[in-house]
Write an enzyme that holds these catalytic residues in place. Structure first.
Site, PDB file in Angstrom:
ATOM      1  N   ASP A  98       3.183  -1.028  12.219  1.00 40.71           N
ATOM      2  CA  ASP A  98       3.235  -2.323  12.895  1.00 40.71           C
ATOM      3  C   ASP A  98       4.485  -3.154  12.572  1.00 40.71           C
ATOM      4  O   ASP A  98       4.481  -4.373  12.716  1.00 40.71           O
ATOM      5  CB  ASP A  98       1.961  -3.128  12.575  1.00 40.71           C
ATOM      6  CG  ASP A  98       1.763  -3.350  11.080  1.00 40.71           C
ATOM      7  OD1 ASP A  98       2.618  -2.916  10.280  1.00 40.71           O
ATOM      8  OD2 ASP A  98       0.740  -3.953  10.701  1.00 40.71           O
ATOM      9  N   ASP A 114       5.607  -5.238   5.864  1.00 47.70           N
ATOM     10  CA  ASP A 114       5.983  -6.605   6.209  1.00 47.70           C
ATOM     11  C   ASP A 114       6.107  -7.511   4.967  1.00 47.70           C
ATOM     12  O   ASP A 114       7.064  -8.270   4.845  1.00 47.70           O
ATOM     13  CB  ASP A 114       4.927  -7.151   7.181  1.00 47.70           C
ATOM     14  CG  ASP A 114       5.335  -8.484   7.765  1.00 47.70           C
ATOM     15  OD1 ASP A 114       6.430  -8.544   8.349  1.00 47.70           O
ATOM     16  OD2 ASP A 114       4.573  -9.453   7.618  1.00 47.70           O
ATOM     17  N   ARG A 121      -4.780  -3.075   9.982  1.00 45.27           N
ATOM     18  CA  ARG A 121      -5.187  -4.437   9.651  1.00 45.27           C
ATOM     19  C   ARG A 121      -5.055  -5.378  10.857  1.00 45.27           C
ATOM     20  O   ARG A 121      -5.988  -6.075  11.209  1.00 45.27           O
ATOM     21  CB  ARG A 121      -4.297  -4.929   8.520  1.00 45.27           C
ATOM     22  CG  ARG A 121      -4.888  -6.021   7.701  1.00 45.27           C
ATOM     23  CD  ARG A 121      -3.817  -6.668   6.877  1.00 45.27           C
ATOM     24  NE  ARG A 121      -3.422  -5.911   5.697  1.00 45.27           N
ATOM     25  CZ  ARG A 121      -4.072  -5.918   4.538  1.00 45.27           C
ATOM     26  NH1 ARG A 121      -5.159  -6.626   4.413  1.00 45.27           N
ATOM     27  NH2 ARG A 121      -3.617  -5.234   3.517  1.00 45.27           N
ATOM     28  N   ARG A 162       0.820  -5.095  -5.122  1.00 43.01           N
ATOM     29  CA  ARG A 162       0.926  -6.118  -4.087  1.00 43.01           C
ATOM     30  C   ARG A 162       1.399  -7.442  -4.698  1.00 43.01           C
ATOM     31  O   ARG A 162       1.056  -8.513  -4.225  1.00 43.01           O
ATOM     32  CB  ARG A 162      -0.406  -6.275  -3.363  1.00 43.01           C
ATOM     33  CG  ARG A 162      -0.785  -5.047  -2.522  1.00 43.01           C
ATOM     34  CD  ARG A 162      -1.864  -5.363  -1.520  1.00 43.01           C
ATOM     35  NE  ARG A 162      -2.349  -4.168  -0.837  1.00 43.01           N
ATOM     36  CZ  ARG A 162      -1.806  -3.667   0.272  1.00 43.01           C
ATOM     37  NH1 ARG A 162      -0.758  -4.253   0.804  1.00 43.01           N
ATOM     38  NH2 ARG A 162      -2.311  -2.585   0.834  1.00 43.01           N
ATOM     39  N   THR A 186       4.793   1.868   6.493  1.00 41.73           N
ATOM     40  CA  THR A 186       3.374   1.546   6.588  1.00 41.73           C
ATOM     41  C   THR A 186       2.682   2.564   7.476  1.00 41.73           C
ATOM     42  O   THR A 186       3.224   2.953   8.520  1.00 41.73           O
ATOM     43  CB  THR A 186       3.073   0.133   7.141  1.00 41.73           C
ATOM     44  OG1 THR A 186       1.685   0.047   7.490  1.00 41.73           O
ATOM     45  CG2 THR A 186       3.881  -0.211   8.374  1.00 41.73           C
ATOM     46  N   ASP A 191       0.273   1.785   9.164  1.00 46.88           N
ATOM     47  CA  ASP A 191      -0.196   0.999  10.323  1.00 46.88           C
ATOM     48  C   ASP A 191       0.802   0.998  11.484  1.00 46.88           C
ATOM     49  O   ASP A 191       0.433   0.638  12.599  1.00 46.88           O
ATOM     50  CB  ASP A 191      -0.472  -0.450   9.902  1.00 46.88           C
ATOM     51  CG  ASP A 191      -1.698  -0.575   9.009  1.00 46.88           C
ATOM     52  OD1 ASP A 191      -2.353   0.448   8.747  1.00 46.88           O
ATOM     53  OD2 ASP A 191      -1.992  -1.704   8.559  1.00 46.88           O
ATOM     54  N   GLY A 218       0.836  -1.207   0.000  1.00 50.62           N
ATOM     55  CA  GLY A 218       0.000   0.000   0.000  1.00 50.62           C
ATOM     56  C   GLY A 218       0.864   1.247   0.000  1.00 50.62           C
ATOM     57  O   GLY A 218       1.918   1.267   0.630  1.00 50.62           O
TER      58      GLY A 218
HETATM   59  O1  F6P Z   1      -1.300  -2.064   5.222  1.00 51.82           O
HETATM   60  C1  F6P Z   1      -1.740  -0.763   5.227  1.00 51.82           C
HETATM   61  C2  F6P Z   1      -3.190  -0.691   4.940  1.00 51.82           C
HETATM   62  O2  F6P Z   1      -3.439   0.680   4.896  1.00 51.82           O
HETATM   63  C3  F6P Z   1      -4.098  -1.429   5.923  1.00 51.82           C
HETATM   64  O3  F6P Z   1      -4.385  -0.709   7.077  1.00 51.82           O
HETATM   65  C4  F6P Z   1      -5.313  -1.703   5.077  1.00 51.82           C
HETATM   66  O4  F6P Z   1      -6.020  -2.828   5.514  1.00 51.82           O
HETATM   67  C5  F6P Z   1      -4.727  -1.940   3.750  1.00 51.82           C
HETATM   68  O5  F6P Z   1      -3.533  -1.206   3.675  1.00 51.82           O
HETATM   69  C6  F6P Z   1      -5.674  -1.601   2.613  1.00 51.82           C
HETATM   70  O6  F6P Z   1      -4.971  -1.566   1.426  1.00 51.82           O
HETATM   71  P1  F6P Z   1      -5.543  -1.633  -0.051  1.00 51.82           P
HETATM   72  O7  F6P Z   1      -6.896  -1.031  -0.041  1.00 51.82           O
HETATM   73  O8  F6P Z   1      -4.563  -0.877  -0.850  1.00 51.82           O
HETATM   74  O9  F6P Z   1      -5.558  -3.080  -0.417  1.00 51.82           O
END
Ligand code: F6P
Length: 345
Positions: free
Chosen positions: A132, A106, A174, A75, A128, A130, A13
């Site tokens: 994390d 990650d 997440r 991804r 990220t 997040d 992301g």
């Molecule tokens: O990993 C970062 C994040 O922003 C998460 O919090 C979220 O679940 C995910 O990416 C959503 O990503 P996308 O909509 O790009 O698949």
């Protein structure tokens, strides 16, 4: 000595601050080490398909305040394809790369680690919203996301108060509730629900009722998207997973809202902040952190310190083995959540 060529990619992301890292890597790499750069397009997809563009002063000029990534992202997981890892290693040679800098969370860093174990000259930069990633205090993008959510909570407060409503705000996160807890504390949330602390329906209802019994006629609830309520099940937008096995989360805010309205009778509304949290210009903190990470990453390349990633520990940027950052995600500290809990209800 022949000029060395370095590839840079951004995976997973997107996140505010990626361009600050790219700019810092390229600026120091050219001015101090006389390197040449190739911007790998669309994360690991670009390494699978040899998609790249030259990256120089011109390309990184003016990108510091820009959100997203000038390199594009995906991804794509090379290890989902038979011989994908070998293909990336072959393409490192084909693209004549002496080093590769992988900027990602990650998933991206796990791929970087596997490649480094296989002998590829790879270093990592953690990213990220997040926050994390293990063994690093902060990832860039997190501060920007927290500021966006805090501003949203301030705005939601005034409308909640005017209408005497319960307002549920669903935020990203997440597997961890860092954004929810930081923004929840900053924005004065009356209840914060996070994946690290699953709650029952009774606990949610009791907290809201308690607040209203002490004379308040509105409430703000922040819920991280990966929170589970009264079961082990994630609330998902659709079935199916991406190449790293992740489901598309979303919907827990609506569930919490429905529970509160049904069990308390208080009028309730839900707001899902979604990708607003990931878009737009990075905060000054994230620009500085991204810049520091970028400088440290190109220094790792210069030292040929492969298989490492940069990390913020205390106020110092350190180099740690990639395996220390991946695998186990960094959870919200109990101590921090306890602070948030003091203001619940
Ligand atoms: O990993 C970062 C994040 O922003 C998460 O919090 C979220 O679940 C995910 O990416 C959503 O990503 P996308 O909509 O790009 O698949």
């Amino acid at each position: 000595m022949a000029t060395k060529t370095v590839g840079i990619l951004t995976g997973g992301g997107d996140c505010p601050g990626l361009n600050a890292v790219i700019r810092a890597v390229v600026r120091k790499g050219i001015s101090q080490y006389d390197y040449r750069f190739r911007g790998i397009q669309k994360g690991w997809k670009g390494m699978m398909e040899c998609l790249w563009e030259p990256l120089g002063h011109e390309e990184v000029s003016g990108i510091l305040p820009k959100g997203g990534t000038i390199l594009g992202t995906s991804r794509t997981n090379p290890y989902k394809t038979e011989d994908g890892g070998e293909r990336v290693i072959e393409n490192i040679k084909r693209m004549k790369l002496d080093a590769l800098i992988a900027i990602g969370g990650d998933d991206t860093l796990t791929v970087a680690h596997k490649l480094a174990v296989a002998g590829a000259p790879v270093v990592g930069v953690p990213k990220t919203i997040d926050n994390d990633i293990s063994n690093t205090d902060f990832t860039f993008g997190f501060d920007t996301a927290v500021n966006i959510v805090t501003e949203a909570l301030d705005r939601i407060h005034t409308t909640a108060e005017s209408h005497n409503r319960v307002m549920v705000v669903e935020v990203m996160g997440r597997h961890s509730g860092w954004i929810a807890v930081h923004a929840g504390i900053a924005g004065g949330a009356d209840l914060i629900l996070i994946p690290e602390h699953p709650v029952t329906v009774e606990e949610i209802v009791a907290t809201i009722k308690m607040r209203h019994q002490r004379g308040k006629d509105f409430s703000i609830v922040v819920v991280a998207e990966g929170t589970t309520i009264a079961s082990e099940e994630y609330i998902v937008q659709e079935s199916g997973t991406d190449e790293f096995g992740h489901v598309k989360l979303g919907g827990v805010g609506q569930l919490v809202s429905d529970i509160i309205e049904k069990e308390t009778g208080f009028e309730t509304r839900v707001t899902v902040l979604g990708h607003l949290q990931r878009g737009g210009t990075p905060t000054a903190f994230d620009r500085v952190l991204g810049t520091r990470y970028g400088i440290a990453a190109i220094d790792l390349v210069h030292a040929k310190d492969w298989g490492k990633m940069v990390a913020l520990q205390g106020n110092k940027i350190r180099a740690i083995p990639l395996e220390q950052g991946i695998g186990e995600l960094k959870k919200v500290d109990d101590e921090l959540y306890e602070i948030a809990r003091i203001f619940f209800g």
